[in-house]
Scaffold this motif. Structure first.
Motif, PDB file in Angstrom:
ATOM      1  N   ARG A  60       0.367  -0.887  -0.128  1.00 42.89           N
ATOM      2  CA  ARG A  60       0.256   0.325   0.076  1.00 42.89           C
ATOM      3  C   ARG A  60       0.694   1.386  -0.002  1.00 42.89           C
ATOM      4  O   ARG A  60       1.924   1.326   0.898  1.00 42.89           O
ATOM      5  CB  ARG A  60      -0.786   0.093   1.555  1.00 42.89           C
ATOM      6  CG  ARG A  60      -1.660   1.321   1.360  1.00 42.89           C
ATOM      7  CD  ARG A  60      -3.082   0.751   2.369  1.00 42.89           C
ATOM      8  NE  ARG A  60      -3.193  -0.606   2.600  1.00 42.89           N
ATOM      9  CZ  ARG A  60      -4.433  -1.107   3.705  1.00 42.89           C
ATOM     10  NH1 ARG A  60      -4.312  -0.287   5.076  1.00 42.89           N
ATOM     11  NH2 ARG A  60      -4.610  -1.934   3.752  1.00 42.89           N
ATOM     12  N   GLY A  61       0.604   2.112  -0.895  1.00 41.22           N
ATOM     13  CA  GLY A  61       1.721   3.794  -0.845  1.00 41.22           C
ATOM     14  C   GLY A  61       2.494   3.604  -2.095  1.00 41.22           C
ATOM     15  O   GLY A  61       3.249   4.489  -1.754  1.00 41.22           O
ATOM     16  N   GLY A  62       2.794   2.143  -2.518  1.00 43.51           N
ATOM     17  CA  GLY A  62       4.021   2.046  -3.162  1.00 43.51           C
ATOM     18  C   GLY A  62       4.486   0.862  -3.434  1.00 43.51           C
ATOM     19  O   GLY A  62       4.063   0.684  -2.380  1.00 43.51           O
ATOM     20  N   ASP A  63       5.350   0.473  -4.207  1.00 43.20           N
ATOM     21  CA  ASP A  63       6.083  -0.637  -3.974  1.00 43.20           C
ATOM     22  C   ASP A  63       7.792  -0.868  -3.100  1.00 43.20           C
ATOM     23  O   ASP A  63       7.883   0.053  -2.511  1.00 43.20           O
ATOM     24  CB  ASP A  63       6.577  -0.771  -5.166  1.00 43.20           C
ATOM     25  CG  ASP A  63       6.180  -0.900  -6.275  1.00 43.20           C
ATOM     26  OD1 ASP A  63       5.009  -1.950  -6.469  1.00 43.20           O
ATOM     27  OD2 ASP A  63       6.658  -1.411  -7.206  1.00 43.20           O
ATOM     28  N   THR A  64       7.569  -2.017  -1.937  1.00 40.01           N
ATOM     29  CA  THR A  64       8.587  -2.217  -1.242  1.00 40.01           C
ATOM     30  C   THR A  64       9.812  -3.023  -1.981  1.00 40.01           C
ATOM     31  O   THR A  64       8.778  -4.019  -2.179  1.00 40.01           O
ATOM     32  CB  THR A  64       7.726  -3.069   0.112  1.00 40.01           C
ATOM     33  OG1 THR A  64       7.477  -1.456   0.540  1.00 40.01           O
ATOM     34  CG2 THR A  64       9.387  -2.868   1.529  1.00 40.01           C
ATOM     35  N   ARG A  65      10.831  -2.683  -2.030  1.00 39.82           N
ATOM     36  CA  ARG A  65      11.810  -3.849  -2.588  1.00 39.82           C
ATOM     37  C   ARG A  65      12.032  -3.997  -1.188  1.00 39.82           C
ATOM     38  O   ARG A  65      13.470  -2.968  -0.844  1.00 39.82           O
ATOM     39  CB  ARG A  65      12.959  -3.091  -3.176  1.00 39.82           C
ATOM     40  CG  ARG A  65      12.213  -2.246  -4.597  1.00 39.82           C
ATOM     41  CD  ARG A  65      12.489  -1.305  -5.287  1.00 39.82           C
ATOM     42  NE  ARG A  65      13.014  -0.103  -4.426  1.00 39.82           N
ATOM     43  CZ  ARG A  65      11.935   0.548  -4.325  1.00 39.82           C
ATOM     44  NH1 ARG A  65      10.521   0.648  -4.978  1.00 39.82           N
ATOM     45  NH2 ARG A  65      12.258   2.024  -3.725  1.00 39.82           N
ATOM     46  N   SER A  66      12.933  -5.402  -1.072  1.00 37.86           N
ATOM     47  CA  SER A  66      13.420  -5.814  -0.312  1.00 37.86           C
ATOM     48  C   SER A  66      14.731  -6.736  -0.915  1.00 37.86           C
ATOM     49  O   SER A  66      14.678  -7.669  -2.056  1.00 37.86           O
ATOM     50  CB  SER A  66      12.853  -6.796   0.577  1.00 37.86           C
ATOM     51  OG  SER A  66      12.052  -7.786  -0.288  1.00 37.86           O
ATOM     52  N   GLY A  67      15.629  -7.005  -0.205  1.00 38.51           N
ATOM     53  CA  GLY A  67      16.807  -7.858  -0.364  1.00 38.51           C
ATOM     54  C   GLY A  67      17.696  -8.921   0.233  1.00 38.51           C
ATOM     55  O   GLY A  67      17.510  -8.530   1.332  1.00 38.51           O
ATOM     56  N   VAL A  68      17.893  -9.854   0.578  1.00 38.15           N
ATOM     57  CA  VAL A  68      18.558 -10.851   1.607  1.00 38.15           C
ATOM     58  C   VAL A  68      19.375 -11.768   1.284  1.00 38.15           C
ATOM     59  O   VAL A  68      18.969 -12.125   0.378  1.00 38.15           O
ATOM     60  CB  VAL A  68      17.173 -11.982   1.982  1.00 38.15           C
ATOM     61  CG1 VAL A  68      17.303 -12.610   2.838  1.00 38.15           C
ATOM     62  CG2 VAL A  68      16.408 -10.986   2.350  1.00 38.15           C
ATOM     63  N   ASN A  69      20.630 -11.403   1.498  1.00 38.73           N
ATOM     64  CA  ASN A  69      21.360 -12.179   1.158  1.00 38.73           C
ATOM     65  C   ASN A  69      22.388 -13.869   2.841  1.00 38.73           C
ATOM     66  O   ASN A  69      22.039 -12.746   3.809  1.00 38.73           O
ATOM     67  CB  ASN A  69      23.067 -11.583   1.367  1.00 38.73           C
ATOM     68  CG  ASN A  69      24.199 -12.202   0.518  1.00 38.73           C
ATOM     69  OD1 ASN A  69      23.838 -12.857   0.025  1.00 38.73           O
ATOM     70  ND2 ASN A  69      24.805 -12.550   1.449  1.00 38.73           N
ATOM     71  N   ILE A  70      22.467 -14.810   2.521  1.00 38.69           N
ATOM     72  CA  ILE A  70      21.740 -15.536   3.246  1.00 38.69           C
ATOM     73  C   ILE A  70      23.407 -16.718   2.977  1.00 38.69           C
ATOM     74  O   ILE A  70      23.296 -17.712   2.306  1.00 38.69           O
ATOM     75  CB  ILE A  70      20.998 -16.663   4.241  1.00 38.69           C
ATOM     76  CG1 ILE A  70      19.646 -15.813   3.669  1.00 38.69           C
ATOM     77  CG2 ILE A  70      20.881 -17.514   5.443  1.00 38.69           C
ATOM     78  CD1 ILE A  70      19.115 -15.672   2.005  1.00 38.69           C
ATOM     79  N   PRO A  71      24.461 -16.099   3.950  1.00 39.42           N
ATOM     80  CA  PRO A  71      25.797 -16.596   3.723  1.00 39.42           C
ATOM     81  C   PRO A  71      25.473 -18.367   5.181  1.00 39.42           C
ATOM     82  O   PRO A  71      25.274 -17.976   6.676  1.00 39.42           O
ATOM     83  CB  PRO A  71      26.810 -15.947   4.671  1.00 39.42           C
ATOM     84  CG  PRO A  71      25.603 -15.554   4.820  1.00 39.42           C
ATOM     85  CD  PRO A  71      24.473 -14.907   4.674  1.00 39.42           C
ATOM     86  N   VAL A  72      25.445 -19.518   4.394  1.00 37.75           N
ATOM     87  CA  VAL A  72      25.206 -20.752   5.242  1.00 37.75           C
ATOM     88  C   VAL A  72      26.770 -22.001   5.623  1.00 37.75           C
ATOM     89  O   VAL A  72      26.880 -21.827   4.411  1.00 37.75           O
ATOM     90  CB  VAL A  72      23.627 -21.229   4.974  1.00 37.75           C
ATOM     91  CG1 VAL A  72      23.713 -22.329   6.473  1.00 37.75           C
ATOM     92  CG2 VAL A  72      22.952 -20.209   4.658  1.00 37.75           C
ATOM     93  N   ILE A  73      27.096 -22.000   6.617  1.00 36.17           N
ATOM     94  CA  ILE A  73      27.678 -23.079   6.188  1.00 36.17           C
ATOM     95  C   ILE A  73      27.206 -24.456   7.337  1.00 36.17           C
ATOM     96  O   ILE A  73      26.573 -24.269   8.216  1.00 36.17           O
ATOM     97  CB  ILE A  73      28.935 -22.817   7.834  1.00 36.17           C
ATOM     98  CG1 ILE A  73      29.557 -21.616   7.714  1.00 36.17           C
ATOM     99  CG2 ILE A  73      30.195 -23.916   7.962  1.00 36.17           C
ATOM    100  CD1 ILE A  73      30.537 -22.036   5.609  1.00 36.17           C
ATOM    101  N   ALA A  74      27.167 -25.786   6.200  1.00 33.07           N
ATOM    102  CA  ALA A  74      26.982 -26.389   6.858  1.00 33.07           C
ATOM    103  C   ALA A  74      28.012 -27.425   7.242  1.00 33.07           C
ATOM    104  O   ALA A  74      28.804 -28.034   6.122  1.00 33.07           O
ATOM    105  CB  ALA A  74      26.059 -26.925   6.158  1.00 33.07           C
ATOM    106  N   TRP A  75      27.941 -28.343   8.426  1.00 32.26           N
ATOM    107  CA  TRP A  75      28.757 -29.587   8.535  1.00 32.26           C
ATOM    108  C   TRP A  75      27.945 -31.153   8.361  1.00 32.26           C
ATOM    109  O   TRP A  75      27.464 -30.945   9.474  1.00 32.26           O
ATOM    110  CB  TRP A  75      29.491 -29.567  10.211  1.00 32.26           C
ATOM    111  CG  TRP A  75      30.650 -30.611   9.524  1.00 32.26           C
ATOM    112  CD1 TRP A  75      31.307 -31.207   9.365  1.00 32.26           C
ATOM    113  CD2 TRP A  75      30.913 -31.032  11.464  1.00 32.26           C
ATOM    114  NE1 TRP A  75      32.101 -32.713   9.888  1.00 32.26           N
ATOM    115  CE2 TRP A  75      32.237 -31.647  10.884  1.00 32.26           C
ATOM    116  CE3 TRP A  75      30.518 -30.383  12.776  1.00 32.26           C
ATOM    117  CZ2 TRP A  75      32.772 -32.810  12.304  1.00 32.26           C
ATOM    118  CZ3 TRP A  75      31.224 -30.855  13.803  1.00 32.26           C
ATOM    119  CH2 TRP A  75      32.295 -31.862  13.417  1.00 32.26           C
TER     120      TRP A  75
END
Length: 280
Positions: A60-75
């Motif tokens: 509402r009121g305009g676009d919302t832009r969102s970015g997510v960066n997810i660095p993961v370590i799996a052992w």
């Protein structure tokens, strides 16, 4: 090594955030595990996975832009309790949200996450897994969820003959009166040589609605999105890209999002680590 790389994503969990209001108020971002064979055991080793997604939500009121960066370590450990593959995972997600106009523009560290996971090979290409972990109430005050969240994943995968058919149900429980919910991430891809082609889908719903939710949203927040996925095995690195868009939303906003993922095996028993300093 080729087989290891093909299913490296089985335990390399993409742990991220509810960066958009397009879906239910879950701590885990809907779609974060789509494209991964979450139910399959992961060969012993240490893996790095980085998932970056960026999207536009019709708020509402305009676009919302969102970015997510997810660095993961799996052992993926050498331990096998009750015959299961035992894994330990951790992530430090980062988020950037940009609301309409200058109303909201923030970036920072999201809730850190630690988890343990067991995965069972059922034979004939089938595998199931259970993950239990915690999003800690830490990170940037304008970005994080102000609660500690217990997360549980229940996944099943079929990975024979180059297929990745996976369903992963994610259940979140917060330690305050703000309700979490269920996410369902789906994957259907096929490998052709070095290429992977298919589709992903994901959705979420709140399992309970507070008075605050009814006041702000009118009821349960629900949404579902789908889109194509393509991947390529560069050997040893695997890259995936996807584009998803909302096909259903209730008390929420439509969202279009692009995803890029890199899967990198840092070490396996077949590929010993190279010393950083070599003496001559």
């Amino acid at each position: 090594m080729k087989n290891v790389i093909k299913i490296a994503a089985a335990g390399a969990l993409a742990l991220s955030a509810s960066a958009t209001a397009a879906y239910a108020n879950a701590t885990a971002q809907p779609g974060e595990t789509a494209g991964l064979a979450m139910g399959a055991p992961l060969p012993e080793g240490v893996y790095f996975v980085n998932t970056l997604d960026w999207g536009v939500t019709d708020t509402r009121g305009g676009d919302t832009r969102s970015g997510v960066n997810i660095p993961v370590i799996a052992w993926s450990t050498p331990w096998h309790p009750l015959g299961a593959n035992f894994q330990l995972l951790g992530a430090l997600p980062m988020i950037h949200n940009d609301g309409p106009g200058a109303a909201f523009d923030d970036a920072g560290l999201y809730n850190p996450f630690l988890a343990a996971k067991v995965a069972f090979d059922l034979g004939n290409g089938f595998g199931v897994s259970y993950l239990s972990g915690v999003y800690f109430n830490a990170g940037d005050k304008n970005i994080r969820v102000h609660a500690t969240t217990w997360r549980q994943d229940f996944a099943i995968s079929y990975t024979a003959d180059g297929w990745n058919l996976t369903a992963n149900l994610i259940w979140g429980i917060k330690d305050n009166d703000v309700r979490d919910g269920f996410n369902l991430d789906l994957t259907a891809t096929k490998t052709f040589g070095k290429w992977e082609i298919g589709a992903i889908g994901f959705g979420s719903t709140q399992y309970d609605v507070s008075r605050r939710d009814r006041r702000l949203n009118g009821g349960k927040v629900e949404g579902f999105a789908v889109g194509p996925l393509v991947g390529y095995n560069f050997g040893p690195v695997i890259a995936q890209a996807a584009l998803t868009t909302s096909i259903y939303s209730k008390n929420s906003d439509d969202d279009t999002r692009g995803w890029v993922r890199l899967i990198v095996p840092l070490w396996t028993p077949e590929t010993p680590m190279t010393p950083l300093v070599t003496k001559y």
